[in-house]
Each structure stands twice: as C-alpha cells, then as structure tokens.
Design a protein around this motif. Structure first.
Motif, PDB file in Angstrom:
ATOM      1  N   GLY A  93      17.336  64.582  34.686  1.00 39.24           N
ATOM      2  CA  GLY A  93      15.947  64.285  35.026  1.00 39.24           C
ATOM      3  C   GLY A  93      14.888  65.119  34.352  1.00 39.24           C
ATOM      4  O   GLY A  93      13.699  64.982  34.648  1.00 39.24           O
ATOM      5  N   SER A  94      15.266  66.012  33.428  1.00 41.91           N
ATOM      6  CA  SER A  94      14.296  66.954  32.842  1.00 41.91           C
ATOM      7  C   SER A  94      13.976  66.644  31.386  1.00 41.91           C
ATOM      8  O   SER A  94      13.531  67.529  30.668  1.00 41.91           O
ATOM      9  N   VAL A  95      14.164  65.412  30.967  1.00 38.88           N
ATOM     10  CA  VAL A  95      14.019  64.994  29.563  1.00 38.88           C
ATOM     11  C   VAL A  95      14.713  65.986  28.621  1.00 38.88           C
ATOM     12  O   VAL A  95      14.205  66.334  27.575  1.00 38.88           O
ATOM     13  N   TRP A  96      15.883  66.439  29.052  1.00 40.88           N
ATOM     14  CA  TRP A  96      16.780  67.288  28.260  1.00 40.88           C
ATOM     15  C   TRP A  96      16.245  68.709  28.028  1.00 40.88           C
ATOM     16  O   TRP A  96      16.737  69.413  27.173  1.00 40.88           O
ATOM     17  N   LYS A  97      15.243  69.141  28.813  1.00 39.11           N
ATOM     18  CA  LYS A  97      14.671  70.465  28.604  1.00 39.11           C
ATOM     19  C   LYS A  97      15.044  71.473  29.686  1.00 39.11           C
ATOM     20  O   LYS A  97      14.742  72.651  29.575  1.00 39.11           O
ATOM     21  N   GLY A  98      15.679  71.009  30.784  1.00 38.19           N
ATOM     22  CA  GLY A  98      15.925  71.879  31.926  1.00 38.19           C
ATOM     23  C   GLY A  98      16.848  73.038  31.629  1.00 38.19           C
ATOM     24  O   GLY A  98      17.837  72.898  30.908  1.00 38.19           O
ATOM     25  N   THR A  99      16.532  74.194  32.217  1.00 33.82           N
ATOM     26  CA  THR A  99      17.369  75.390  32.054  1.00 33.82           C
ATOM     27  C   THR A  99      17.556  76.091  33.396  1.00 33.82           C
ATOM     28  O   THR A  99      17.573  77.324  33.469  1.00 33.82           O
ATOM     29  N   MET A 100      17.687  75.326  34.467  1.00 32.87           N
ATOM     30  CA  MET A 100      17.894  75.929  35.784  1.00 32.87           C
ATOM     31  C   MET A 100      19.297  76.522  35.870  1.00 32.87           C
ATOM     32  O   MET A 100      20.260  75.922  35.413  1.00 32.87           O
ATOM     33  N   THR A 101      19.408  77.703  36.462  1.00 31.31           N
ATOM     34  CA  THR A 101      20.703  78.364  36.599  1.00 31.31           C
ATOM     35  C   THR A 101      21.203  78.388  38.032  1.00 31.31           C
ATOM     36  O   THR A 101      22.314  78.848  38.291  1.00 31.31           O
ATOM     37  N   LYS A 102      20.415  77.900  38.972  1.00 33.66           N
ATOM     38  CA  LYS A 102      20.859  77.779  40.358  1.00 33.66           C
ATOM     39  C   LYS A 102      20.129  76.614  41.017  1.00 33.66           C
ATOM     40  O   LYS A 102      19.033  76.235  40.587  1.00 33.66           O
ATOM     41  N   GLY A 164      14.999  60.448  23.266  1.00 30.01           N
ATOM     42  CA  GLY A 164      14.255  60.732  22.048  1.00 30.01           C
ATOM     43  C   GLY A 164      13.630  62.113  22.115  1.00 30.01           C
ATOM     44  O   GLY A 164      13.623  62.866  21.132  1.00 30.01           O
ATOM     45  N   ILE A 165      13.098  62.454  23.302  1.00 27.80           N
ATOM     46  CA  ILE A 165      12.582  63.807  23.504  1.00 27.80           C
ATOM     47  C   ILE A 165      13.720  64.815  23.345  1.00 27.80           C
ATOM     48  O   ILE A 165      13.553  65.878  22.738  1.00 27.80           O
ATOM     49  N   GLY A 166      14.892  64.463  23.889  1.00 20.57           N
ATOM     50  CA  GLY A 166      16.041  65.349  23.742  1.00 20.57           C
ATOM     51  C   GLY A 166      16.415  65.573  22.295  1.00 20.57           C
ATOM     52  O   GLY A 166      16.782  66.678  21.896  1.00 20.57           O
ATOM     53  N   ALA A 167      16.309  64.511  21.488  1.00 26.89           N
ATOM     54  CA  ALA A 167      16.628  64.643  20.058  1.00 26.89           C
ATOM     55  C   ALA A 167      15.611  65.533  19.360  1.00 26.89           C
ATOM     56  O   ALA A 167      15.970  66.401  18.557  1.00 26.89           O
ATOM     57  N   PHE A 168      14.327  65.325  19.636  1.00 28.79           N
ATOM     58  CA  PHE A 168      13.299  66.190  19.057  1.00 28.79           C
ATOM     59  C   PHE A 168      13.535  67.642  19.472  1.00 28.79           C
ATOM     60  O   PHE A 168      13.437  68.566  18.663  1.00 28.79           O
ATOM     61  N   THR A 169      13.826  67.834  20.757  1.00 30.26           N
ATOM     62  CA  THR A 169      13.987  69.182  21.303  1.00 30.26           C
ATOM     63  C   THR A 169      15.170  69.917  20.704  1.00 30.26           C
ATOM     64  O   THR A 169      15.123  71.135  20.507  1.00 30.26           O
ATOM     65  N   HIS A 170      16.241  69.187  20.393  1.00 32.12           N
ATOM     66  CA  HIS A 170      17.477  69.835  19.977  1.00 32.12           C
ATOM     67  C   HIS A 170      17.797  69.714  18.490  1.00 32.12           C
ATOM     68  O   HIS A 170      18.830  70.234  18.045  1.00 32.12           O
ATOM     69  N   ALA A 171      16.950  69.068  17.718  1.00 28.17           N
ATOM     70  CA  ALA A 171      17.259  68.887  16.294  1.00 28.17           C
ATOM     71  C   ALA A 171      17.449  70.221  15.584  1.00 28.17           C
ATOM     72  O   ALA A 171      18.453  70.439  14.895  1.00 28.17           O
ATOM     73  N   ASP A 172      16.501  71.129  15.743  1.00 31.74           N
ATOM     74  CA  ASP A 172      16.626  72.430  15.089  1.00 31.74           C
ATOM     75  C   ASP A 172      17.744  73.259  15.713  1.00 31.74           C
ATOM     76  O   ASP A 172      18.411  74.031  15.021  1.00 31.74           O
ATOM     77  N   PRO A 189      15.258  60.284  15.967  1.00 32.45           N
ATOM     78  CA  PRO A 189      15.014  59.750  17.305  1.00 32.45           C
ATOM     79  C   PRO A 189      14.114  58.523  17.249  1.00 32.45           C
ATOM     80  O   PRO A 189      13.397  58.306  16.282  1.00 32.45           O
ATOM     81  N   TYR A 190      14.202  57.720  18.298  1.00 32.97           N
ATOM     82  CA  TYR A 190      13.258  56.615  18.415  1.00 32.97           C
ATOM     83  C   TYR A 190      12.750  56.573  19.853  1.00 32.97           C
ATOM     84  O   TYR A 190      13.467  56.901  20.787  1.00 32.97           O
ATOM     85  N   CYS A 191      11.489  56.188  20.000  1.00 29.70           N
ATOM     86  CA  CYS A 191      10.867  56.100  21.329  1.00 29.70           C
ATOM     87  C   CYS A 191      11.000  57.422  22.069  1.00 29.70           C
ATOM     88  O   CYS A 191      11.659  57.510  23.097  1.00 29.70           O
ATOM     89  N   GLY A 192      10.365  58.455  21.532  1.00 30.65           N
ATOM     90  CA  GLY A 192      10.423  59.739  22.212  1.00 30.65           C
ATOM     91  C   GLY A 192       9.252  60.638  21.859  1.00 30.65           C
ATOM     92  O   GLY A 192       9.253  61.815  22.177  1.00 30.65           O
TER      93      GLY A 192
END
Length: 216
Positions: A93-102, A164-172, A189-192
């Motif tokens: 649910g975090s558009v692939w950006k979440g980093t929650m540890t608990k 698509g956001i996940g692809a942009f976020t993780h490409a590098d 990516p497409y549509c992101g």
C-alpha cells in the motif's frame, strides 16, 4: 512460480500489510542472461484505516496468504521475449516506498471519517514495507547462484501505476547493486509519473465515469 523470501525482520525480509511473508514470482530461462523486473500496481492506501482493511481482507494487495502458487506471465511484449522474468506483487500500500520496521496500531475510524469506503475497518495493525519487499526479492535472486541473476548482462526495471512509481523509485537502486554493476540496467516504467496534489486529469476528476483521453 511463486517464491517466498526467507523469514527475518522487516528490514531484511519485507512484509505485506497484514504481516504475512513477502512472496514474488519468477519465470526463468537458463539460456538467457537478460532479466526483466516488473513492479505490480494497485493504488495507494488512502488512509491508515484503508491499509488495515486491505491487510485484513486477505487479498493480494495486502496479504500473501492467498497468493496462488503460479500465475500467468505479465504482458511483456517482444522487447523482453525469452528473458528471465521477476514479477513483484504489490501488497504493502505504500507505492513501493514503505520502510516500516514494526507494525503500526491504528484506531477504528470515527463516524465522521470522510473515507466512507473504509468506515468499517477494524482496530488493527499494518506494515508498509514496499522498499524492503523489493530489496528482499533482489537479495534472494542475487543469492541464488543457480538462477544466474548475479550474472545478468541486461536488466529492465518496469511497472505500472503504483508499480510505475516503484520502478522509478528503484531504478537507480537496482543499477547500483554491486553484483549488477557490469550489467546494462534500464528503467521502462509506464503509468507512474505522478505528482502530489496535481490533478492531471481534470475531466476525470469531475466525472470519473467519463474515461481518460489518450492525450494525457
């Protein structure tokens, strides 16, 4: 076929919204050194209660509990025909950006909650580990010498919508992995390409049944 990440703390193993283990799908071709990674889409949680409800539903966008053992390959087209494929399901649910540890505990929404579609969400917890899900998937594949991902010569990172956001976020991130420094890594990516608080589709905002012109 489905493959699940080894158990461990969220920062190492990731997690779906309901705390279930993160799983992904692979389709391998031993004769190819080319790889395509596809981040699945599915929208963001619009509230914390929505995240809880997604996880509690047991569906694929919030849990791995009911993920099938196999699934059809994603539509990749001629560009990556015959490549090794990794499909990363979207369950955080975090558009692939979440980093929650608990886990985070969320109170039940009040009757004045404007998000009526989640007004019945129960008191509960959720985890948003999108980045860790991706990182754990990549570590799993890079650590499997038989799969051959660490010997990749070409890698395409793709996805649609939230993926698509996940692809942009993780490409590098993918390109800078030590094992892939010698590979030709590209993002497609497409549509992101989303911006916060910018209505890119004014006609759709006014009438969500009208559809969206391809001009956008």
């Amino acid at each position: 076929t489905k493959r699940c990440v080894s158990a461990g703390p969220p920062a190492e193993a990731g997690s779906c919204l309901d705390g279930s283990p993160y799983c992904f799908y692979e389709l391998l071709n031993a004769s190819s050194t080319k790889w395509a990674l596809f981040f699945e889409g599915g929208g963001a949680c619009e509230s914390e209660q929505a995240c809880v409800q997604r996880g509690a539903s047991g569906g694929g966008l919030g849990s791995s509990k009911n993920m099938s053992a196999t699934r059809k390959p994603f539509e990749v087209g001629d560009l990556v025909e015959g490549w090794n494929l990794i499909f990363l399901p979207y369950c955080d649910g975090s558009v692939w950006k979440g980093t929650m540890t608990k886990p985070r505990t969320v109170p039940a929404p009040s009757s004045s909650d404007p998000n009526k579609f989640v007004s019945s969400a129960p008191l509960g917890q959720y985890m948003a580990c999108g980045h860790y899900n991706a990182a754990a998937t990549l570590r799993t594949m890079l650590g499997d010498s038989a799969a051959g991902f660490a010997m990749a010569t070409h890698v395409i990172v793709s996805g649609g919508s939230a993926g698509g956001i996940g692809a942009f976020t993780h490409a590098d991130y993918v390109r800078e992995l030590p094992e892939l420094r010698g590979a030709d890594v590209r993002a497609a990516p497409y549509c992101g390409w989303f911006y916060p608080d910018v209505a890119a589709y004014p006609a759709w905002q006014q009438n969500k049944t009208a559809g969206i012109s391809w001009d956008y």
